[in-house]
Design an enzyme around this catalytic site. Structure first.
Site, PDB file in Angstrom:
ATOM      1  N   HIS A  63       0.902  -1.370  -0.016  1.00  0.00           N
ATOM      2  CA  HIS A  63      -0.080  -0.002   0.106  1.00  0.00           C
ATOM      3  C   HIS A  63       1.072   1.171   0.050  1.00  0.00           C
ATOM      4  O   HIS A  63       1.976   1.181   0.205  1.00  0.00           O
ATOM      5  CB  HIS A  63      -0.973  -0.025   1.197  1.00  0.00           C
ATOM      6  CG  HIS A  63      -0.455   0.076   2.587  1.00  0.00           C
ATOM      7  ND1 HIS A  63       0.508  -0.912   3.092  1.00  0.00           N
ATOM      8  CD2 HIS A  63      -0.438   1.033   3.315  1.00  0.00           C
ATOM      9  CE1 HIS A  63       1.022  -0.584   4.217  1.00  0.00           C
ATOM     10  NE2 HIS A  63       0.333   0.558   4.526  1.00  0.00           N
ATOM     11  N   ASP A  67       6.023   4.493   4.807  1.00  0.00           N
ATOM     12  CA  ASP A  67       6.974   3.534   5.569  1.00  0.00           C
ATOM     13  C   ASP A  67       6.981   1.953   4.683  1.00  0.00           C
ATOM     14  O   ASP A  67       7.840   1.143   5.091  1.00  0.00           O
ATOM     15  CB  ASP A  67       6.377   3.292   6.951  1.00  0.00           C
ATOM     16  CG  ASP A  67       5.146   2.837   7.257  1.00  0.00           C
ATOM     17  OD1 ASP A  67       4.215   3.438   6.670  1.00  0.00           O
ATOM     18  OD2 ASP A  67       4.962   2.020   8.057  1.00  0.00           O
ATOM     19  N   HIS A 143      -7.437  -1.783   5.535  1.00  0.00           N
ATOM     20  CA  HIS A 143      -6.656  -0.523   6.062  1.00  0.00           C
ATOM     21  C   HIS A 143      -7.054   0.845   5.662  1.00  0.00           C
ATOM     22  O   HIS A 143      -8.321   0.812   5.081  1.00  0.00           O
ATOM     23  CB  HIS A 143      -5.188  -0.577   5.609  1.00  0.00           C
ATOM     24  CG  HIS A 143      -4.036   0.083   6.342  1.00  0.00           C
ATOM     25  ND1 HIS A 143      -4.098   0.105   7.717  1.00  0.00           N
ATOM     26  CD2 HIS A 143      -3.163   0.892   6.082  1.00  0.00           C
ATOM     27  CE1 HIS A 143      -3.251   0.758   8.371  1.00  0.00           C
ATOM     28  NE2 HIS A 143      -2.473   1.335   7.173  1.00  0.00           N
ATOM     29  N   ASP A 213      -0.290  -3.972   6.101  1.00  0.00           N
ATOM     30  CA  ASP A 213      -1.059  -3.413   7.357  1.00  0.00           C
ATOM     31  C   ASP A 213      -2.590  -3.955   7.373  1.00  0.00           C
ATOM     32  O   ASP A 213      -3.034  -3.458   6.076  1.00  0.00           O
ATOM     33  CB  ASP A 213      -0.930  -2.055   7.601  1.00  0.00           C
ATOM     34  CG  ASP A 213       0.503  -1.493   7.715  1.00  0.00           C
ATOM     35  OD1 ASP A 213       1.471  -2.282   7.140  1.00  0.00           O
ATOM     36  OD2 ASP A 213       0.625  -0.413   8.248  1.00  0.00           O
ATOM     37  N   HIS A 271       5.856  -5.154  12.545  1.00  0.00           N
ATOM     38  CA  HIS A 271       5.264  -3.958  12.321  1.00  0.00           C
ATOM     39  C   HIS A 271       4.982  -3.242  13.791  1.00  0.00           C
ATOM     40  O   HIS A 271       3.677  -2.713  13.937  1.00  0.00           O
ATOM     41  CB  HIS A 271       3.816  -3.748  11.384  1.00  0.00           C
ATOM     42  CG  HIS A 271       3.603  -2.362  10.730  1.00  0.00           C
ATOM     43  ND1 HIS A 271       2.571  -1.910  11.629  1.00  0.00           N
ATOM     44  CD2 HIS A 271       3.991  -2.068   9.795  1.00  0.00           C
ATOM     45  CE1 HIS A 271       2.437  -0.610  10.713  1.00  0.00           C
ATOM     46  NE2 HIS A 271       3.195  -0.781   9.579  1.00  0.00           N
TER      47      HIS A 271
END
Length: 304
Positions: A63, A67, A143, A213, A271
């Protein structure tokens, strides 16, 4: 067995810390390297892990949070300085295409290799790449922006030749490949030797699932069931569930519950939120649900 290894380059979440690099991993399947996400410092971590830049041909971006992708243009620039000529294939959400072209046009003019972009539909489970070694599928996640994980499914290898039987029946070397591909053998006196007497089955194909995520999604079990290794984000402890839900992240307990319900062989959590100085608390929480859990850490090598 053929090589199937995961190297963690970075396992921190968005806020930089002195303990962790931003998210990035490299899968080595039969000496071919596939990068998953490319946070800042990924190329430095590749050096530290002694991974060969020349063997990396595919990058998969889950995505478009920084980061997970801020390190890519630096990596591409370094490839240019090293004189790379082989194409680099970038698989990412469609919105990244124009961004990537803009960055390449400004920072990476005159490259001697092509950077080819392949958009990924993050809303569905689909085959996004395959070669002779592996099939790679998208895994729809949930997410704050469109996001997907990835499933790496190794392709089966050919059976192993039984050297004692090959010698016993005096089978010429030129027939070995045919036997590996399933052919029986007929001796000079007309005796049929079935293939299963000449070969041994290869090891079963392995799989790796990457989920980061995302908020907790029990329905992921249908995509990752019985994976040999699952990497799943565990940004928060369960006592911070409200914050996890607010930011569409997962707790260590939830990651472990998904691993248990999916019957995976091993779970690696990562993470990590910068708020936790002692990440063993996350590990302890996950292991209370799913014992074969390990903590991600930089330059960790996991053999699958």
């Amino acid at each position: 067995m053929e090589k199937f290894e995961l190297t963690i380059l970075g396992c921190g979440s968005a806020l930089p810390t002195t303990r962790h690099f931003a998210t990035s991993q490299v899968i080595n399947i039969r000496e071919k390297l596939y990068m998953i996400d490319c946070g800042e410092g990924a190329q430095l971590q590749m050096r530290r892990s002694r991974l060969k830049f020349s063997r990396l041909n595919h990058v998969f971006i889950s995505h478009l949070h920084g980061d997970h992708c801020f390190g890519l243009i630096g990596l591409i620039s370094t490839f240019g300085l090293l004189g790379r000529t082989a194409p680099l294939y970038v698989h990412a959400p469609a919105a990244f295409g124009p961004i990537l072209q803009s960055l390449l046009g400004f920072f990476c003019k005159g490259l001697d290799f092509r950077v080819e972009f392949y958009p990924v539909d993050t809303s569905r489970h689909a085959l996004i790449h395959e070669d002779r070694s592996v099939s790679i599928y998208s895994i729809p996640l949930r997410h704050r922006i469109e996001c997907c994980g990835f499933l790496f499914q190794e392709k089966a290898t050919l059976p192993h030749i039984r050297r004692d039987m090959i010698d016993f029946y005096r089978i010429p070397i030129c027939e070995i490949n045919n036997i590996k591909n399933g052919m029986d053998w007929t001796t000079e006196d007309g005796t049929l030797v079935p293939n299963h007497r000449l070969t041994e089955p290869s090891a079963p194909p392995r799989s790796f699932a990457y989920c980061s995520d995302t908020c907790y999604l029990p329905e992921l079990t249908q995509y990752i069931r019985k994976a040999d290794l699952l990497f799943h984000e565990a940004t928060f402890l369960h006592e911070d569930l409200a914050r996890a839900q607010e930011t569409f992240h997962t707790t260590a307990r939830q990651a472990a519950t998904l691993a248990r319900d999916s019957q995976v062989k091993k779970l690696c959590i990562g993470h990590f939120s910068a708020r936790y100085e002692d990440e063993s608390l996350l590990l302890k929480e996950a292991q209370s649900i799913f014992e074969p859990t390990i903590l991600a850490k930089e330059n960790l090598l996991i053999k699958i």
